[in-house]
Design a protein around this motif. Sequence first.
Motif, mmCIF file in Angstrom:
data_model
loop_
_atom_site.group_PDB
_atom_site.id
_atom_site.type_symbol
_atom_site.label_atom_id
_atom_site.label_comp_id
_atom_site.label_asym_id
_atom_site.label_seq_id
_atom_site.Cartn_x
_atom_site.Cartn_y
_atom_site.Cartn_z
ATOM 1 N N ASN A 258 1.125 -0.782 0.488
ATOM 2 C CA ASN A 258 -0.108 0.082 0.220
ATOM 3 C C ASN A 258 0.638 1.518 -0.075
ATOM 4 N N MET A 259 1.796 1.105 0.296
ATOM 5 C CA MET A 259 2.940 2.782 0.035
ATOM 6 C C MET A 259 3.081 2.934 -2.069
ATOM 7 N N ASN A 260 3.661 4.485 -1.672
ATOM 8 C CA ASN A 260 3.745 4.961 -2.735
ATOM 9 C C ASN A 260 4.725 5.875 -2.036
ATOM 10 N N ILE A 261 6.207 5.721 -2.990
ATOM 11 C CA ILE A 261 7.256 6.399 -3.496
ATOM 12 C C ILE A 261 7.158 7.352 -4.554
ATOM 13 N N ALA A 262 7.248 8.687 -3.929
ATOM 14 C CA ALA A 262 7.332 9.778 -4.968
ATOM 15 C C ALA A 262 9.269 10.118 -5.108
ATOM 16 N N ILE A 263 9.697 10.702 -6.497
ATOM 17 C CA ILE A 263 10.553 10.297 -6.629
ATOM 18 C C ILE A 263 10.973 11.733 -7.345
ATOM 19 N N ASP A 264 11.438 12.827 -6.793
ATOM 20 C CA ASP A 264 11.437 13.982 -7.330
ATOM 21 C C ASP A 264 13.117 14.569 -7.856
ATOM 22 N N GLY A 265 12.883 15.486 -8.871
ATOM 23 C CA GLY A 265 14.118 16.008 -8.666
ATOM 24 C C GLY A 265 14.660 16.545 -9.955
ATOM 25 N N PRO A 266 15.588 17.316 -10.967
ATOM 26 C CA PRO A 266 16.092 18.552 -11.756
ATOM 27 C C PRO A 266 15.642 17.033 -13.319
ATOM 28 N N ALA A 267 15.747 17.640 -14.264
ATOM 29 C CA ALA A 267 16.041 16.923 -15.326
ATOM 30 C C ALA A 267 17.610 16.352 -15.063
ATOM 31 N N GLY A 268 17.408 15.294 -15.614
ATOM 32 C CA GLY A 268 19.582 14.701 -15.315
ATOM 33 C C GLY A 268 20.711 13.617 -14.709
ATOM 34 N N ALA A 269 18.997 14.171 -13.389
ATOM 35 C CA ALA A 269 19.207 13.676 -12.511
ATOM 36 C C ALA A 269 19.228 11.852 -12.264
ATOM 37 N N GLY A 270 18.370 11.358 -12.987
ATOM 38 C CA GLY A 270 18.634 10.133 -13.098
ATOM 39 C C GLY A 270 17.326 9.584 -11.865
ATOM 40 N N LYS A 271 16.189 10.591 -12.284
ATOM 41 C CA LYS A 271 14.647 9.785 -11.334
ATOM 42 C C LYS A 271 14.813 8.335 -12.364
ATOM 43 N N SER A 272 13.950 8.110 -13.953
ATOM 44 C CA SER A 272 13.319 7.360 -14.250
ATOM 45 C C SER A 272 14.132 5.662 -14.018
ATOM 46 N N THR A 273 15.613 6.013 -14.333
ATOM 47 C CA THR A 273 16.602 4.856 -14.157
ATOM 48 C C THR A 273 16.446 4.373 -12.840
ATOM 49 N N VAL A 274 16.296 4.999 -11.481
ATOM 50 C CA VAL A 274 16.807 4.375 -10.069
ATOM 51 C C VAL A 274 14.729 3.901 -9.787
ATOM 52 N N ALA A 275 13.657 5.276 -10.327
ATOM 53 C CA ALA A 275 12.947 4.402 -10.029
ATOM 54 C C ALA A 275 12.167 3.285 -10.613
ATOM 55 N N LYS A 276 12.442 2.807 -11.793
ATOM 56 C CA LYS A 276 12.307 1.763 -12.573
ATOM 57 C C LYS A 276 13.067 0.641 -11.670
ATOM 58 N N MET A 277 13.840 0.592 -11.120
ATOM 59 C CA MET A 277 15.008 -0.165 -10.777
ATOM 60 C C MET A 277 14.871 -0.363 -9.349
ATOM 61 N N VAL A 278 13.649 0.336 -8.144
ATOM 62 C CA VAL A 278 13.362 0.295 -7.417
ATOM 63 C C VAL A 278 11.726 -0.377 -6.842
ATOM 64 N N ALA A 279 11.080 0.353 -8.369
ATOM 65 C CA ALA A 279 9.890 -0.422 -8.526
ATOM 66 C C ALA A 279 9.297 -2.210 -8.593
#
Length: 226
Positions: free
Chosen positions: A3-24
């Motif tokens: 039931n947890m939602n994890i929010a990852i914010d940050g500027p362009a190019g910080a690696g958010k998408s790559t990190v978020a995919k791996m965490v998910a």
Amino acid sequence: MKNMNIAIDGPAGAGKSTVAKMVADQLSYVYIDTGAMYRAVTYEALKQNVDVNDGLNLIHLLHQLKIDLMNQEGKQIIQVNGVNITEEIRSKAVTNQVSYVAKHLEIREEMVKRQQELAEGGGTVMDGRDIGTAVLPFAELKIFLTASVDERAKRRHEELLSKGHPSDLNILKNEIRKRDQIDSEREVAPLKKATDAIEIDSTKMTIPEVVEIILSLARERKDMMK
């Protein structure tokens, strides 16, 4: 942690998408790439010659778009009205215009509504610019992922070269600074760290190191939720 939602914010190019995919993937959660949703609208606007500064025409366009995020063989696929545009939305033209589309109140309100619906059941990892502040303000875990402009430009430069695309490092630095300015200064849901977000500076870190920190924080939050 279902039931947890994890929010990852940050500027362009910080690696958010790559990190978020791996965490998910590690948590067996659903990854929701909000940036891809804005890119999809931007791509369609450019294709249909809709002015990215015209909020009314953009929202009219968005209402005609069914945006689907799907997972196929471990890769995220972006479809608009049934057409796969996964590669197209990563073009330089889209990258340089997406911040202008995302700043419109009408667009953000509709996108936030769609994104919140996707996260209603929990068990998601969502990344973007305003997830912890506007989209999922009650997310159980909020991360603000950042890195220096030089490092972000370097990563993008290497990514483009690896895919056989031409790239100029200095131009990339200027483009990233410009996107940071637009994202941070827009009136509606600007890029900023949520007061309860945990900041991670990835400038001198590897992607696996960042992922492990977030997973560790997720485990702590899980224990707190018991």
